[in-house]
Design a protein around this motif. Structure first.
Motif, PDB file in Angstrom:
ATOM      1  N   THR A 133      51.402  48.252  67.103  1.00 17.07           N
ATOM      2  CA  THR A 133      52.276  49.132  67.876  1.00 17.07           C
ATOM      3  C   THR A 133      51.670  50.536  67.862  1.00 17.07           C
ATOM      4  N   ALA A 134      52.332  51.455  68.552  1.00 14.29           N
ATOM      5  CA  ALA A 134      51.855  52.839  68.580  1.00 14.29           C
ATOM      6  C   ALA A 134      51.876  53.464  67.188  1.00 14.29           C
ATOM      7  N   GLN A 135      52.744  52.935  66.304  1.00  8.59           N
ATOM      8  CA  GLN A 135      52.852  53.493  64.946  1.00  8.59           C
ATOM      9  C   GLN A 135      51.804  52.949  63.990  1.00  8.59           C
ATOM     10  N   THR A 136      51.156  51.847  64.321  1.00 10.40           N
ATOM     11  CA  THR A 136      50.231  51.204  63.384  1.00 10.40           C
ATOM     12  C   THR A 136      49.072  52.115  63.024  1.00 10.40           C
ATOM     13  N   GLN A 137      48.876  52.344  61.736  1.00 17.37           N
ATOM     14  CA  GLN A 137      47.758  53.173  61.290  1.00 17.37           C
ATOM     15  C   GLN A 137      46.422  52.480  61.577  1.00 17.37           C
ATOM     16  N   THR A 138      45.424  53.263  61.911  1.00 15.98           N
ATOM     17  CA  THR A 138      44.102  52.718  62.182  1.00 15.98           C
ATOM     18  C   THR A 138      43.557  51.958  60.977  1.00 15.98           C
ATOM     19  N   GLU A 139      43.806  52.471  59.778  1.00 14.84           N
ATOM     20  CA  GLU A 139      43.325  51.801  58.572  1.00 14.84           C
ATOM     21  C   GLU A 139      43.904  50.398  58.446  1.00 14.84           C
ATOM     22  N   VAL A 140      45.187  50.256  58.780  1.00 14.76           N
ATOM     23  CA  VAL A 140      45.839  48.946  58.680  1.00 14.76           C
ATOM     24  C   VAL A 140      45.269  47.986  59.720  1.00 14.76           C
ATOM     25  N   LEU A 141      45.067  48.490  60.936  1.00 13.69           N
ATOM     26  CA  LEU A 141      44.460  47.658  61.974  1.00 13.69           C
ATOM     27  C   LEU A 141      43.053  47.221  61.558  1.00 13.69           C
ATOM     28  N   ASN A 142      42.300  48.129  60.959  1.00 12.35           N
ATOM     29  CA  ASN A 142      40.945  47.785  60.514  1.00 12.35           C
ATOM     30  C   ASN A 142      40.962  46.741  59.400  1.00 12.35           C
ATOM     31  N   LEU A 143      41.935  46.846  58.494  1.00 10.82           N
ATOM     32  CA  LEU A 143      42.065  45.838  57.446  1.00 10.82           C
ATOM     33  C   LEU A 143      42.376  44.467  58.044  1.00 10.82           C
ATOM     34  N   ALA A 144      43.255  44.457  59.049  1.00 14.25           N
ATOM     35  CA  ALA A 144      43.591  43.189  59.716  1.00 14.25           C
ATOM     36  C   ALA A 144      42.372  42.605  60.416  1.00 14.25           C
ATOM     37  N   LEU A 145      41.615  43.447  61.091  1.00 11.39           N
ATOM     38  CA  LEU A 145      40.409  42.970  61.769  1.00 11.39           C
ATOM     39  C   LEU A 145      39.383  42.452  60.762  1.00 11.39           C
ATOM     40  N   GLU A 146      39.326  43.095  59.592  1.00 10.46           N
ATOM     41  CA  GLU A 146      38.401  42.620  58.561  1.00 10.46           C
ATOM     42  C   GLU A 146      38.847  41.255  58.041  1.00 10.46           C
ATOM     43  N   LEU A 147      40.159  41.069  57.862  1.00 16.30           N
ATOM     44  CA  LEU A 147      40.672  39.774  57.434  1.00 16.30           C
ATOM     45  C   LEU A 147      40.289  38.689  58.442  1.00 16.30           C
ATOM     46  N   VAL A 148      40.498  38.972  59.723  1.00 13.22           N
ATOM     47  CA  VAL A 148      40.163  38.005  60.770  1.00 13.22           C
ATOM     48  C   VAL A 148      38.670  37.675  60.731  1.00 13.22           C
ATOM     49  N   ALA A 149      37.839  38.708  60.545  1.00 14.71           N
ATOM     50  CA  ALA A 149      36.390  38.489  60.487  1.00 14.71           C
ATOM     51  C   ALA A 149      35.997  37.653  59.270  1.00 14.71           C
ATOM     52  N   LEU A 150      36.603  37.938  58.117  1.00 15.05           N
ATOM     53  CA  LEU A 150      36.281  37.186  56.906  1.00 15.05           C
ATOM     54  C   LEU A 150      36.714  35.721  57.023  1.00 15.05           C
ATOM     55  N   VAL A 205      62.360  47.081  60.870  1.00 15.87           N
ATOM     56  CA  VAL A 205      62.837  48.429  61.205  1.00 15.87           C
ATOM     57  C   VAL A 205      64.260  48.608  60.705  1.00 15.87           C
ATOM     58  N   GLU A 206      65.109  47.596  60.924  1.00 20.95           N
ATOM     59  CA  GLU A 206      66.504  47.670  60.475  1.00 20.95           C
ATOM     60  C   GLU A 206      66.598  47.807  58.960  1.00 20.95           C
ATOM     61  N   ARG A 207      65.633  47.230  58.251  1.00 21.46           N
ATOM     62  CA  ARG A 207      65.630  47.290  56.782  1.00 21.46           C
ATOM     63  C   ARG A 207      64.929  48.527  56.238  1.00 21.46           C
ATOM     64  N   GLY A 208      64.562  49.430  57.133  1.00 24.09           N
ATOM     65  CA  GLY A 208      63.945  50.673  56.695  1.00 24.09           C
ATOM     66  C   GLY A 208      62.477  50.554  56.366  1.00 24.09           C
ATOM     67  N   GLY A 209      61.820  49.507  56.847  1.00 20.42           N
ATOM     68  CA  GLY A 209      60.395  49.327  56.577  1.00 20.42           C
ATOM     69  C   GLY A 209      59.543  50.320  57.348  1.00 20.42           C
ATOM     70  N   ASP A 210      58.327  50.523  56.878  1.00 22.46           N
ATOM     71  CA  ASP A 210      57.390  51.478  57.482  1.00 22.46           C
ATOM     72  C   ASP A 210      56.445  50.721  58.423  1.00 22.46           C
ATOM     73  N   LEU A 211      56.662  50.866  59.746  1.00 23.19           N
ATOM     74  CA  LEU A 211      55.828  50.162  60.722  1.00 23.19           C
ATOM     75  C   LEU A 211      54.390  50.670  60.737  1.00 23.19           C
ATOM     76  N   SER A 212      54.164  51.882  60.255  1.00 19.43           N
ATOM     77  CA  SER A 212      52.806  52.421  60.284  1.00 19.43           C
ATOM     78  C   SER A 212      51.880  51.653  59.348  1.00 19.43           C
ATOM     79  N   LEU A 213      52.454  51.052  58.299  1.00 20.39           N
ATOM     80  CA  LEU A 213      51.657  50.322  57.320  1.00 20.39           C
ATOM     81  C   LEU A 213      51.688  48.807  57.540  1.00 20.39           C
ATOM     82  N   TYR A 214      52.366  48.377  58.606  1.00 22.91           N
ATOM     83  CA  TYR A 214      52.587  46.943  58.833  1.00 22.91           C
ATOM     84  C   TYR A 214      52.011  46.507  60.169  1.00 22.91           C
TER      85      TYR A 214
END
Length: 362
Positions: free
Chosen positions: A139-156, A98-107
């Motif tokens: 977090t509340a900012q996390t995009q659903t698509e990013v969460l789904n990608l993470a869940l797919e990684l865990v499943a794979l 956050v301090e470095r200006g990163g986008d939490l919605s995509l992370y």
């Protein structure tokens, strides 16, 4: 997920890349060490060539101190649709991003609860994460698509997703991972200058306690530097218990019966608290702990002996729940401790004796 970029080709990054590649994902590898990338690529983890465009998921497998910087740089590049890390500390890197200006919605910060004492791409394995918890800290900012990608990684990777708050995760791993590493190292350090005669008496107990002390100090320095407060809190509580235990042991040396009684009470108390804590450690498949009975078999150090025991147990219709091997000092032999359901112990012992094995009940 069709494409992925793995940054950091150590144990965790290469293991994730191997699992993804084995399941048809086109993986690209990046690391500051070109030899590490070449080694990972030669093992089938992916391609050392950069992707032609943005990938579906960037997996950041670098030390905790470099996570935020790496994620921020990748986001500026537009390297992926989603970004996650697999570091062992979650709260600090997210705040730094956050301090470095990163986008939490995509992370999304994640942590696979799996590893080995060895590090590097040669220690990696596609099945490293199978059946293991993989913590996700959205977090509340996390995009659903990013969460789904993470869940797919865990499943794979055939792991088990566990959702937690980032700071709660850091306190939890301080207790169940980071502090045990330090305590293991502290016990092992006592052996460094110990008399050789004492070291030759090492049995399974000291091997169990010091197993993880063989881990890479540089890797653990990175981890502990990222989570010092929670680890120090746990160690401070352990130090209080140690002080009480030392006082109790000194009391046992006293000729005063009252002091000796206090010492007995103190030692018994810490041992019983240890029993209670150990009983909370999840058992097989993450279920409630089960009390198994141990059948101990004398075994020679010859090829195929362990396989014969397993085969004989199978013929007796007994499922082996767990197994440990203790090697005899100075002999080409040892003991195999076979843990089974209590009602199966007598049947297994009898069957193994009939097949010529030397047995004693554990």
């Amino acid at each position: 997920m069709r494409t992925a970029l793995v940054i950091g080709t150590g144990l965790i990054g290469t293991s994730a890349a191997l699992a993804l590649s084995a399941r048809g994902v086109a993986v690209h590898l990046r690391d500051r060490d070109p030899d590490s990338v070449s080694t990972a690529a030669s093992r089938g983890a992916g391609s050392a060539e950069p992707p032609a465009g943005p990938v579906d998921l960037a997996v950041v497998a670098v030390p905790p101190a470099h996570i935020a910087t790496t994620v921020a740089e990748l986001q500026r590049e537009g390297a992926a649709r989603g970004y996650l890390d697999v570091g062992s500390v979650k709260g600090g890197p997210r705040r730094e991003l956050v301090e470095r200006g990163g986008d939490l919605s995509l992370y999304l910060g994640t942590h696979p609860m799996s590893g080995r004492e060895k590090s590097g791409p040669l220690a990696a394995s596609a099945d490293l994460f199978e059946g293991r918890p993989w913590v996700l800290t959205p977090t509340a900012q996390t995009q659903t698509e990013v969460l789904n990608l993470a869940l797919e990684l865990v499943a794979l990777c055939q792991a088990v997703p566990v959702v937690m708050d980032a700071d709660a995760h850091d306190r939890a791993v301080a207790l169940v991972s980071h502090t045990p590493q330090l305590l293991s190292s502290l016990v092992a350090a006592r052996l460094e200058s110990a008399d050789e005669t004492a070291v030759r008496l090492c049995g399974q107990g000291i091997r169990d306690v010091t197993r993880i002390a063989a881990s890479d100090p540089r890797m653990w320095l990175d981890i502990l530097s990222a989570n010092p407060g929670p680890v120090a809190d746990v160690l401070a509580a352990v130090a209080d218990d140690l002080d009480e235990t030392v006082r109790a042991l000194r009391a046992l040396e006293s000729a005063d019966q009252h002091k000796r009684a206090e010492g007995v009470e103190g030692i018994e108390g810490i041992l019983r608290r240890g029993n209670a804590g150990r009983s909370r450690v999840p058992g097989k498949h993450g279920q409630a702990p089960t009390a198994y009975e141990t059948v101990v078999v004398l075994i020679s150090d010859q090829p195929g002996e362990l396989a014969r025991i397993f085969a004989d147990a199978g013929r007796a219709g007994v499922n082996i729940e767990d197994v440990r091997i203790e090697h005899a000092t100075g002999q080409q032999a040892g003991h195999v401790q076979i843990m089974v359901e209590p009602q199966a112990a007598a049947r297994l012992s009898e069957a193994l004796r009939e097949r010529g094995w030397a047995i004693r009940q554990g």
